[in-house]
Structures are given as C-alpha cells and as structure tokens.
Scaffold this motif. Structure first.
Motif, PDB file in Angstrom:
ATOM      1  N   ARG A 179      35.614  38.623  36.424  1.00 24.38           N
ATOM      2  CA  ARG A 179      34.335  38.026  36.831  1.00 24.38           C
ATOM      3  C   ARG A 179      34.518  36.570  37.250  1.00 24.38           C
ATOM      4  NH1 ARG A 179      32.092  41.579  32.794  1.00 24.38           N
ATOM      5  NH2 ARG A 179      32.502  40.057  31.139  1.00 24.38           N
ATOM      6  N   ASP A 180      35.364  35.857  36.514  1.00 23.06           N
ATOM      7  CA  ASP A 180      35.616  34.451  36.858  1.00 23.06           C
ATOM      8  C   ASP A 180      36.287  34.331  38.226  1.00 23.06           C
ATOM      9  OD1 ASP A 180      34.551  33.732  34.424  1.00 23.06           O
ATOM     10  OD2 ASP A 180      36.500  33.447  33.434  1.00 23.06           O
ATOM     11  N   ILE A 181      37.239  35.234  38.497  1.00 24.76           N
ATOM     12  CA  ILE A 181      37.920  35.217  39.801  1.00 24.76           C
ATOM     13  C   ILE A 181      36.913  35.494  40.915  1.00 24.76           C
ATOM     14  CG2 ILE A 181      39.652  36.383  41.240  1.00 24.76           C
ATOM     15  CD1 ILE A 181      41.167  37.009  38.609  1.00 24.76           C
ATOM     16  N   GLY A 182      36.084  36.533  40.725  1.00 25.20           N
ATOM     17  CA  GLY A 182      35.088  36.873  41.736  1.00 25.20           C
ATOM     18  C   GLY A 182      34.107  35.748  41.972  1.00 25.20           C
ATOM     19  N   SER A 183      33.685  35.089  40.898  1.00 33.16           N
ATOM     20  CA  SER A 183      32.730  33.982  41.013  1.00 33.16           C
ATOM     21  C   SER A 183      33.346  32.814  41.780  1.00 33.16           C
ATOM     22  CB  SER A 183      32.281  33.537  39.625  1.00 33.16           C
ATOM     23  OG  SER A 183      31.403  32.433  39.696  1.00 33.16           O
ATOM     24  N   ALA A 184      34.588  32.477  41.451  1.00 30.00           N
ATOM     25  CA  ALA A 184      35.255  31.351  42.106  1.00 30.00           C
ATOM     26  C   ALA A 184      35.492  31.637  43.582  1.00 30.00           C
ATOM     27  CB  ALA A 184      36.573  31.055  41.405  1.00 30.00           C
ATOM     28  N   TRP A 185      36.027  32.822  43.896  1.00 29.16           N
ATOM     29  CA  TRP A 185      36.365  33.119  45.286  1.00 29.16           C
ATOM     30  C   TRP A 185      35.119  33.325  46.151  1.00 29.16           C
ATOM     31  CZ3 TRP A 185      41.109  36.926  44.718  1.00 29.16           C
ATOM     32  CH2 TRP A 185      42.227  36.185  44.302  1.00 29.16           C
TER      33      TRP A 185
END
Length: 520
Positions: free
Chosen positions: A308-314
């Motif tokens: 989720r953190d990766i998706g939010s950042a990208w």
C-alpha cells in the motif's frame, strides 16, 4: 444282429471305463475311490489357504455319485473365477497382461490355468512359468536369450529426454577439471575429483532399484551453482515503465504504446494504495477463482502495508523505499541494476518459491485461453528462463518448463525418471556389486561424447532440436556377459512380468466354512 453286437460292445466298454474312472469300492461311503482320481498334492501356498474348504475352494462342486462325476467331465471346470477370490489385479483379470490392447482387438481372454498348473507337488512354484508357455502366444518366440533374443533398440534405454538439463560429458571432460572450478574451495575440488571418476559421487546407490537417482541439489550441485542463483535480482514493477512481470499482469506489450502503459500503471498504483497485495493477487488471478492461491504466491513475503505504501508513493509521483540493501534476499524498493527505482525481488536460494511462482504463472499464461496475452507471456517467459536471468532457473529447467502443459507446470521442476514399464523389471541393486570396480557404472553406461545432447536443451522456442542422449545405448551383449547358459538365469521372467501390479486377499473365506455350503 451285427448292429446289436456293436451296441452291446459299446455299452460294455463304457461300463468298464466308468469302473476304471470311478474305482467303485463298496467299503467307502462314496461310490468314488479318491485314489483313482487323485490329482496330486497342491503347492504349499495353496494347500494352506484351501484346507478349510478343500477342492471346492477352487473347483465347482458336483454330486459324489458316478453320474455326478461323469457329468462333470463334460462341462467346463476352469477355476480361474475362483482365483480372483484371492488375487486382485490392477487391470482386467481375464485379459492378456491384464490390459486391453487397442492395436490387437483379436486378443481375447485367457484362463489362469494356461500358465499356472496346480497339483504338481508341495514344492511347486506356480509363479515360475517356463519360457515355452510365453511362446504359446508371442508371435516371435525363441528358447535362448543369448543367441535368439532380438537386439535392444540402439538408443535403449536413453530414448527420452529428462526434465533437467545436465550434460554428463561436458561436466566430466571440462567442468570437473577446470582450474577455476577447482580453485573455489577444497570441498569443491575434492568433489570434482571424485565425480570425474565415479558416478556414485552424484548418484545414490543406497536402495537403488530400476534407477539410481541423483543426490539432492544441496549435496552435489550447490558447491558450484548456489552463487549463480542468488547473484541476480528480478525487477517486478517500475513506477514509470513496463517490466516483464507487469506486462503479464496488465496484459500489455512491454514495448507497446507508452501512453497506454502509463495510464494502466497509474491505475495499478492506485489499486495497490487501496488494496495492497490483495490488489496485485487479484489482478494476477483475474476471473479464475482457482488461481487465487497461485496468484498470492507471486507476492509471498511482501507485506500488505508495504504494498500500500508503494502504491501510495508511486501514484503521487513520490519516491518509495523498503526492504534491505542489494544482495539481501527478499523484497525491496530501491534502484535496480539499470539505476531506475523499482520493486525488486532477490531469490533466497535454490527452488525459491517466489521465482518458481512467477515462472509457473507466466508459463501457464503463455498457454492460456486468452490469445491476446499469449505472446506477451511467451516473451516474458523467455526473459525469465534466460540463462543469465535472476535465479538461473532456465539453465537447468528451461526445456521442460517451455514444454510443460498449462496445468502441469509444477512437474517440470522435478526429475521425471524413466516412464513406467509394468511388463519389464530391472534393479540396479543386485548388479552394482558385480560390475568391474575400475569401470564401475561405465561397464554398461558408456558416455557418447559426440552426442548433440546440448542442442535439444538449448534450442530456441519454436525450433526444437531432436533429442540425443549423453550415453550410448546399452547393447544386449552387456547382459549376455552374465545371462547365458551355464552362468546366470536368462528365462523370460527374469526381466519380464506378465501381470500388472496385484494385491492379495482371503476373499474365499468370506463365503463360509465347508459345513455352511449348500448341499451338492
């Protein structure tokens, strides 16, 4: 008058025959004298099992008077049906070799007594059938293995490729003597010296049967190949461009329209921000609920919150970071080998579950029903199976994985061994102590250094090369050295079996004891 004399003579002859056959004895309770019709002793095995019921355990009963015996002589009394009370077969019991041969519809059923004859005495071995009995049916018959048995197939028994690419000739002639290999460690050098001379350095002779299986990867291969597996890293996702894995997930050509790719990737990052790894697994499984478990394996070990953190950042055009530094097994978000930010997976070692999951998933997609995804997945599969790809899986397993059916990909990882041969039997066990101690296994298994073995395993997709074994075919003469008259038994049953696997039971006992049988 002459006609009556003929009839009287005929009746007299018949009467005499009845007396001879029945052995009438007024002192016996039965009109039949058992000594006159004694068939002989049963074999020890059957005598013990049939003691309670006597003859009727195998034979149909009849009246004990003379007429009963005469009537029995004119009807079938084949005991084969009673054999099945105790013997259960894997195939049709009355069919030749317990099998229906599609190419020989003319072959009918056969009775047990055609091959097995009882009442030959206590020591008789019913399972041992003389060679001439086999010749009753087989069109090509012979009575001597050494001089008349057909020659073996010129490639026997190495006519089919295995699942794993291992070039015996190249290892023996090059790798086991390569100074670079020998310099890796003392343990590797000692192993290479032994493996170059003795097959048993790699093959497990303990409990050897039809095959002598190789020892595990960790024991015989890891010394040289473990580092190849952990050196590379798989780039799974990149924020700004397609990768092989993301092209399979999204169904887009890796080198296709850039604007469409950016749009699809943006939607993927938003889905990850909301659903984490569930969103990724759901995308991989599609509408096939049966693929959910295998889809989840693609991202095993990647935490849901990390995803989720990766998706939010990208999705917000920000930099994401997670996991360890280069060389650490597992998931990480950092710059890949090309210097671009990426979600990376580093394999932990041989048979890494995540790399296996990706290869199996992509292989299945390359053979799936969706025509649009087939070529995309086929291209991704070739990248994953390249000899220099992360994990180096394709170096040994590539050919089998390319040929594996869509639903049987997991079998391509395993050593397949030879195909079952239910009518042939051979065990290495009794032979291993008899071979020339200097030549060892090479007494029978001779390397063919001129073989094009590697060409089959390294052939390009769509251009398969014919298979050639690393080994020359075994010649019949290798067997004849021992199996000939005056030396070792060479009967048909030494190497061949008639029946398919069978089980044994005491079914006849369920039918009751003698005093429970209906009156005859």
């Amino acid at each position: 008058m002459r006609r009556w004399r003929g009839r009287v003579a005929g009746l007299a002859l018949l009467g005499l025959l009845i007396v001879v056959l029945t052995g009438i004895n007024p002192m016996l309770s039965s009109v039949v004298n058992p000594l006159a019709i004694d068939a002989g002793n049963l074999s020890s095995v059957h005598a013990g099992f049939t003691r309670e019921r006597g003859c009727t355990a195998c034979h149909a009963g009849h009246r004990e008077d003379a007429l009963g015996w005469i009537a029995a002589a004119f009807r079938s009394n084949d005991p084969s049906a009673q054999c099945l009370d105790c013997h259960d077969f894997a195939g049709p019991p009355a069919q030749v070799h317990n099998t229906t041969f599609a190419k020989r519809p003319d072959i009918g059923s056969i009775s047990c007594s055609r091959c097995h004859s009882e009442h030959k005495g206590v020591t008789a071995k019913l399972a041992q059938v003389p060679d001439h009995v086999c010749g009753n049916c087989h069109q090509r018959t012979f009575d001597d293995f050494a001089s008349k048995h057909p020659a073996f197939n010129e490639r026997y028994p190495h006519d089919r490729p295995g699942q794993i690419y291992f070039d015996h000739a190249r290892h023996a002639a090059k790798h086991f003597t390569d100074p670079k290999v020998l310099a890796r460690s003392k343990q590797v050098a000692e192993f290479a010296a032994a493996a170059g001379k003795k097959c048993t350095a790699c093959h497990n002779v303990q409990g050897a049967t039809r095959e002598v299986a190789p020892m595990p990867f960790e024991k015989i291969c890891a010394g040289c190949h473990a580092r190849e597996i952990t050196n590379g890293e798989l780039t799974v996702l990149e924020p700004a461009q397609m990768t092989g894995p993301s092209s399979v997930l999204l169904g887009l050509d890796k080198d296709g329209d850039e604007e469409e790719a950016k749009k699809k990737l943006g939607g993927l990052w938003q889905a990850m921000a909301r659903g984490g790894t569930d969103a990724l697994a759901g995308l991989a499984a599609g509408t096939d609920a049966g693929r959910k478990k295998s889809a989840e394996a693609l991202f095993a070990g990647l935490g849901a919150q990390t995803a989720r953190d990766i998706g939010s950042a990208w999705s917000s055009k920000r930099t994401a970071s997670a996991g360890g530094k280069e060389g650490t097994p597992g998931w990480a978000v950092r710059d890949n080998a090309e210097g671009r930010p990426a979600l990376i997976y580093a394999p932990s070692g041989h048979a890494d579950p995540v790399l296996k999951a990706w290869i199996e998933h992509v292989s299945a997609s390359a053979r799936g029903m969706d025509k649009g995804r087939r070529q995309i997945s086929a291209d991704a599969l070739e990248a994953l199976l390249d000899k220099d790809a992360p994990g180096a899986c394709g170096k040994c397993h590539g050919a089998a994985l390319r040929d594996a059916p869509a639903q049987r990909t997991e079998l391509a990882w395993k050593r397949a061994g030879r195909e079952p041969a239910p009518y042939s039997k051979y065990s290495h066990g009794p032979h291993l102590g008899l071979v020339d101690p200097d030549a060892g296994c090479k007494t029978c298994h001779e390397l063919n250094v001129e073989s094009g073995y590697a060409r089959y395993f390294n052939s390009k997709p769509g251009k398969p090369q014919p298979y050639q074994s690393n080994f020359a075919g075994i010649r019949k003469q290798a067997c004849v050295e021992c199996h000939q008259g005056g030396r070792v038994n060479s009967a048909c049953q030494v190497c061949h079996a008639y029946h398919l696997p069978y089980t044994f039971n005491l079914g006849f006992r369920k039918r009751g004891l003698p005093n429970e049988q209906p009156a005859r």
